[in-house]
Motif scaffolding. Structure first.
Motif: not given
Length: 157
Positions: A3-10, A88-89, A108-119, A121-127
């Motif tokens: 499956k295709v994953s979407y990422y920010t440049a960072e 997303i973003l 954000v994309a699943e791989s960039e999710a970080n709850l402490k940074a308030a990010k 995932s778009v794949n989470s139930p809330i996202g």
């Protein structure tokens, strides 16, 4: 099928750096450990050799999965995103209608999710519940604890 994953440049940069580290630092370490264990004698009874081979196998599997992820990674062009909807973003300011609390999350994309940074995932139930919503809409999101209701107060990039 991958499956295709979407990422920010960072996010894409971090993924490439981690892959480079695994290939350039960890892979030679694993080979060295196997060589040292091999020099210790009989391989049929050498637990250190078996452990080093297994560690190398796991490392190679991790590298392979990361290479596959990178081959299916797509960079998100933020200039092409619609700012009227939560995508997303998007940074979304919400009001929890159950308790009145306000919060702000970046989708954000699943791989960039970080709850402490308030990010989140778009794949989470809330996202998933927030995607496509506009300012003023109510998002009803089913979570294991019941249904949460959020009012979308603001969307920004």
């Amino acid at each position: 099928m991958s499956k295709v994953s979407y990422y920010t440049a960072e996010g894409l940069k971090k993924l490439r750096e981690e892959l480079s580290y695994l290939k350039d630092v960890e892979r030679p370490k694993a080979s060295k450990a196997i060589g040292e264990a091999r020099d210790k004698g009989d391989l049929s009874e050498n637990a250190e050799y078996d452990a080093a081979k297994e560690a190398q196998g796991l490392l190679e599997l991790r590298i392979s999965k990361m290479e596959e992820t990178l081959s299916n990674a797509r960079l998100i062009d933020e200039s092409q995103l619609d700012t009227s909807k939560a995508l997303i973003l998007s940074t979304v300011k919400l009001k929890n209608l159950n308790n009145g609390m306000e919060m702000k999350y970046t989708l954000v994309a699943e791989s960039e999710a970080n709850l402490k940074a308030a990010k989140i995932s778009v794949n989470s139930p809330i996202g998933q519940g927030l995607l496509g919503k506009k300012v003023g809409e109510i998002a009803e999101i089913a979570v294991p604890n019941g249904i949460l209701k959020f009012e979308i107060l603001e969307i920004s990039r």
